[in-house]
Design a protein around this motif. Structure first.
Motif, PDB file in Angstrom:
ATOM      1  N   ALA A 207     -33.725 -10.254 -24.663  1.00  0.00           N
ATOM      2  CA  ALA A 207     -34.022 -10.136 -23.238  1.00  0.00           C
ATOM      3  C   ALA A 207     -34.694 -11.401 -22.721  1.00  0.00           C
ATOM      4  CB  ALA A 207     -34.934  -8.932 -22.995  1.00  0.00           C
ATOM      5  N   VAL A 208     -34.362 -11.776 -21.496  1.00  0.00           N
ATOM      6  CA  VAL A 208     -35.019 -12.905 -20.844  1.00  0.00           C
ATOM      7  C   VAL A 208     -35.338 -12.494 -19.415  1.00  0.00           C
ATOM      8  CG1 VAL A 208     -32.766 -13.941 -20.328  1.00  0.00           C
ATOM      9  CG2 VAL A 208     -34.824 -15.329 -20.103  1.00  0.00           C
ATOM     10  N   SER A 209     -36.539 -12.835 -18.973  1.00  0.00           N
ATOM     11  CA  SER A 209     -36.964 -12.426 -17.643  1.00  0.00           C
ATOM     12  C   SER A 209     -37.881 -13.498 -17.066  1.00  0.00           C
ATOM     13  CB  SER A 209     -37.721 -11.089 -17.753  1.00  0.00           C
ATOM     14  OG  SER A 209     -38.096 -10.631 -16.476  1.00  0.00           O
ATOM     15  N   PRO A 210     -37.833 -13.707 -15.758  1.00  0.00           N
ATOM     16  CA  PRO A 210     -38.662 -14.779 -15.195  1.00  0.00           C
ATOM     17  C   PRO A 210     -40.083 -14.364 -14.839  1.00  0.00           C
ATOM     18  CG  PRO A 210     -37.207 -13.907 -13.511  1.00  0.00           C
ATOM     19  CD  PRO A 210     -36.900 -13.154 -14.768  1.00  0.00           C
ATOM     20  N   GLY A 288     -33.571 -19.148  -6.462  1.00  0.00           N
ATOM     21  CA  GLY A 288     -33.679 -20.427  -7.164  1.00  0.00           C
ATOM     22  C   GLY A 288     -33.622 -20.283  -8.673  1.00  0.00           C
ATOM     23  N   TRP A 289     -34.047 -19.131  -9.183  1.00  0.00           N
ATOM     24  CA  TRP A 289     -34.029 -18.930 -10.635  1.00  0.00           C
ATOM     25  C   TRP A 289     -32.608 -18.898 -11.211  1.00  0.00           C
ATOM     26  CZ3 TRP A 289     -38.647 -15.065 -10.333  1.00  0.00           C
ATOM     27  CH2 TRP A 289     -39.841 -15.751 -10.626  1.00  0.00           C
ATOM     28  N   ARG A 290     -31.602 -18.787 -10.323  1.00  0.00           N
ATOM     29  CA  ARG A 290     -30.222 -18.824 -10.832  1.00  0.00           C
ATOM     30  C   ARG A 290     -29.685 -20.247 -10.965  1.00  0.00           C
ATOM     31  NH1 ARG A 290     -29.414 -15.103  -6.669  1.00  0.00           N
ATOM     32  NH2 ARG A 290     -28.020 -16.563  -5.609  1.00  0.00           N
ATOM     33  N   GLN A 291     -30.348 -21.197 -10.287  1.00  0.00           N
ATOM     34  CA  GLN A 291     -29.728 -22.524 -10.159  1.00  0.00           C
ATOM     35  C   GLN A 291     -29.435 -23.203 -11.495  1.00  0.00           C
ATOM     36  OE1 GLN A 291     -30.773 -25.266  -6.883  1.00  0.00           O
ATOM     37  NE2 GLN A 291     -31.229 -26.746  -8.490  1.00  0.00           N
ATOM     38  N   LEU A 292     -30.313 -23.044 -12.466  1.00  0.00           N
ATOM     39  CA  LEU A 292     -30.106 -23.749 -13.732  1.00  0.00           C
ATOM     40  C   LEU A 292     -29.331 -22.914 -14.750  1.00  0.00           C
ATOM     41  CD1 LEU A 292     -33.583 -25.505 -14.088  1.00  0.00           C
ATOM     42  CD2 LEU A 292     -31.555 -26.222 -12.819  1.00  0.00           C
ATOM     43  N   LEU A 293     -28.982 -21.679 -14.358  1.00  0.00           N
ATOM     44  CA  LEU A 293     -28.315 -20.792 -15.327  1.00  0.00           C
ATOM     45  C   LEU A 293     -26.999 -21.341 -15.879  1.00  0.00           C
ATOM     46  CD1 LEU A 293     -28.976 -17.128 -14.130  1.00  0.00           C
ATOM     47  CD2 LEU A 293     -29.838 -18.274 -16.186  1.00  0.00           C
ATOM     48  N   PRO A 294     -26.145 -21.939 -15.048  1.00  0.00           N
ATOM     49  CA  PRO A 294     -24.891 -22.436 -15.647  1.00  0.00           C
ATOM     50  C   PRO A 294     -25.156 -23.408 -16.796  1.00  0.00           C
ATOM     51  CG  PRO A 294     -24.705 -22.398 -13.268  1.00  0.00           C
ATOM     52  CD  PRO A 294     -26.149 -22.087 -13.593  1.00  0.00           C
ATOM     53  N   PHE A 295     -26.112 -24.295 -16.610  1.00  0.00           N
ATOM     54  CA  PHE A 295     -26.426 -25.258 -17.674  1.00  0.00           C
ATOM     55  C   PHE A 295     -27.020 -24.546 -18.896  1.00  0.00           C
ATOM     56  CE2 PHE A 295     -28.989 -28.311 -19.973  1.00  0.00           C
ATOM     57  CZ  PHE A 295     -28.158 -29.419 -20.038  1.00  0.00           C
TER      58      PHE A 295
END
Ligand SMILES: *[C@@H]1O[C@H](CO)[C@@H](O)[C@H](O)[C@H]1NC(C)=O
Ligand SMILES: *[C@@H]1O[C@H](CO)[C@@H](O)[C@H](O)[C@H]1NC(C)=O
Length: 631
Positions: A207-210, A288-295
């Motif tokens: 699991a990962v959570s911000p 904004g927490w989605r922005q780096l997800l593709p990388f």
């Protein structure tokens, strides 16, 4: 032909390879009960945002007795069909009580066969939130539906969960996404799952959570866990550990402040039904927490994603911790037998930022009239990838700007929500985070030199000073055993010092958990005498895990009325900071047996922070403080 032992071994490893055929996948936990108002176009919108973030599927959390889900599911699957996206069920056994087997089978027959339903090695994937008491149901459900069953039975722990109903779980998900108290996130729970599941060759879902903040007194929830740098740290841990599956908690659980999906005014009903003091999700976007997800997701999947758009993400609370009332929110929660802290000791007054960069850049942070340059705490090895850092509020207030620059030229910047002593709502702190992001207008092309499989751990730490010492040394050279160390950074392998020194053993009074670390470190010239010994010593077998944080084992009441209950409950680890003061820490004692005595609450005029509920169900129900709820 007679099979020889080596042949058998080979056969097994080929088989093992065969089990792992499917590539890793990343899901997001989606609360279906929150979106009764979603029409087809909104479902399609959220799905397309998830697709942009490279999320493979939504884990649809569905609670029993929530009649709204049936209509929602029809629309959701139609939207998924149109978007070419995948969905699967996460049966929530806690929200509305346990799912009856027949109802699970009904949903399975409607949806498991759909093209949009996520499959793993050809089998429809089914998950849960809790429901360990109903594990037997799944023997039949699996037999009838041929599903791949990956429950979250975190309340039982990895070992017991893996053995329920003769090992009915085909893998396990652990809801362990948040750190303890003011500590940074570690991976000891993941290590326990990894070890347990590796033995039976079953996959793990990490699991990962911000973030985590909930204040829903109507549902007896009012605590936070440390967010801060969690979103950065945890992805490093995931990319390091390489579990088969990852689940992001969550897409839209606004009540626990860990959503990464968009906010919708019409999906906020839970703040009323849960009796929140105010709507703490409003005006606090998390997109904004989605922005780096593709990388991040590509990195986890062992790709080398090319960066074309450099970008910046930042998050922070909008008032310093001391400015407003704390809302009686605790840091940690006694309801999970944790030691509690004042929230300000857990959630820091800092601005956090991550950047995706093709080469080094600097950050300046302006709050009001004050501009300061900030340091990176984490820089990607080789310079291409994700940078992370934070800077304290330092008593400043006003408008916030986070600026990313290189050679005095701005790459991109975020004009964020103001930070102010006056940003209280109903006089209370909003412990949720405001999140912003932006990308550079000029494009670049930069690709990390190495994929995950070409990298090793290059920085690590451990649960106490001794582990931290040895792990700091050995993780630098890629020797970072999951069972003892926590990896903080990955990179190109470093050449370790030659193993030319005498070997080492755990020092007197230590456990076998140091064995590998002492051997590795001592042979390479790092052999602290208080941790490792040149000769074999008698080892200690710890009665509780060396990696578990302490619990409360004695306490007193803050008021006369609750003194007796606090003294009693704190000794068992249930010591809510609102009512009691913990006076002694130690290893959590064995829990008392729970008996069903119906609903209980404190008598009129007493705020008990869950003490009556805890105590009355365990044989201690003082009538001057607690009363049964008459319905
Ligand atoms: C599965 O169901 C079939 C048909 O009902 C039954 O014969 C079989 O014994 C079941 N297998 C298990 C493992 O329960
Ligand atoms: C356990 O961890 C190792 C090392 O990170 C990894 O290769 C393996 O796939 C993990 N196993 C499970 C079951 O998660």
């Amino acid at each position: 032909m007679k099979l020889t032992a080596p042949f058998l071994t080979l056969g097994l490893s080929v088989l093992y390879g065969a089990v792992q055929v499917q590539a890793s996948a990343v899901f997001a936990h989606f609360m279906v009960g929150n979106v009764q108002s979603f029409d087809l176009s909104l479902w399609r919108k959220d799905i397309s945002l998830a697709q942009e973030a490279k999320i493979d599927a939504f884990a649809l959390n569905i609670a029993y007795n929530d009649k709204s889900i049936y209509d929602s599911l029809k629309i959701a699957f139609e939207a998924a069909r149109l978007q070419n996206f995948k969905l699967f069920f996460s049966f929530d056994y806690a929200g509305g009580g346990p799912w009856p087997k027949g109802d699970v089978l009904d949903l399975a027959s409607l949806y498991f066969g759909r093209k949009e339903y996520f499959t793993y090695n050809g089998k429809p994937l089914a998950s849960t939130f809790e429901g360990a008491d109903k594990s037997d149901d799944w023997v039949d459900i699996k037999n009838q539906t041929k599903c791949f069953f990956l429950p979250d039975w975190s309340s039982r722990g990895a070992g017991p969960a893996s053995e329920l109903s003769n090992g009915v779980a085909d893998g396990l998900f652990a809801w362990a996404a948040w750190p303890w108290g003011s500590r940074d996130m570690d991976t000891y729970t993941d290590a326990y799952y990894n070890e347990t599941l590796t033995k039976v060759n079953k996959p793990y879902m990490m699991a990962v959570s911000p973030w985590f903040y909930t204040s829903l007194p109507g549902w007896n929830k009012n605590w936070l866990w440390r967010g801060d740098s969690l979103w950065h740290d945890r992805w490093v841990e995931i990319i390091d550990q390489q579990p088969e599956f990852v689940e992001i908690v969550s897409w839209n659980d606004y009540g626990e402040s860990h959503h990464i999906g968009p906010l919708y005014d019409h999906a906020m009903g839970l703040f009323e039904s849960g009796k929140a003091p105010f709507n703490y999700a409003q005006d606090m976007p998390h997109d904004g927490w989605r922005q780096l997800l593709p990388f991040l997701i590509d990195s986890y999947k062992n790709k080398r994603p090319t960066i074309t758009n450099e970008g910046l993400v930042s998050w922070y609370r909008t008032s310093p911790a001391g400015a407003c009332g704390d809302g009686k929110t605790s840091g940690n929660t006694a309801s999970q037998m944790q030691l509690e802290f004042p929230p300000a000791e857990v959630s820091r007054d800092r601005i956090f930022f991550s950047a995706l960069l093709g080469s080094p850049a600097s950050v300046t942070v302006t709050i009001g009239k004050h501009t300061r340059s900030a340091d990176w705490k984490s820089i990607p090895d080789g310079g291409i990838g994700i940078y992370h850092g934070s800077i304290p509020f330092c008593g400043s207030s006003g408008g916030v700007t986070i600026r990313l620059s290189r050679n005095a030229k701005t790459i991109t910047q975020i004009s964020g929500h103001s930070i102010s002593l006056a940003n209280c709502q109903k006089g209370l702190t909003n412990w949720n985070a405001w999140v912003g992001s932006n990308t550079a207008t000029t494009t670049i092309s930069a690709t990390p030199a190495l994929s995950r499989s070409q990298q090793v751990c290059i920085e690590g730490t451990g649960a106490n000073d001794k582990f931290a010492d040895l792990c700091a040394f050995s993780c630098r050279f890629g020797y970072c055993p999951l069972s003892a160390c926590v990896c903080k950074a990955l990179g190109a392998p470093r050449t370790p010092p030659p193993a030319k020194y005498p070997t080492g053993y755990p020092a007197k009074g230590l456990s076998a958990a140091y064995t590998g670390l002492c051997k590795y470190s001592c042979e390479r010239g790092h052999c602290p005498a208080d941790i490792c010994s040149p000769t074999k010593q008698e080892l200690v077998v710890p009665t509780v895990s060396e990696f578990s944080p302490p619990a409360c084992i004695a306490g007193t009441g803050k008021s006369k009325k609750l003194a007796g209950l606090c003294e009693w409950a704190c000794a068992y680890g249930f010591c809510p900071i609102g009512a009691c003061k913990c006076t002694k820490q130690g290893a959590l004692p064995a829990g008392l047996t729970w008996e069903n005595v119906g609903d209980v609450k404190a008598v009129e005029g007493v705020e008990d922070f869950g003490l009556c509920d805890y105590a009355c169900h365990r044989g201690n129900c003082p009538r001057d403080v607690c009363a049964k709820v008459v319905t």
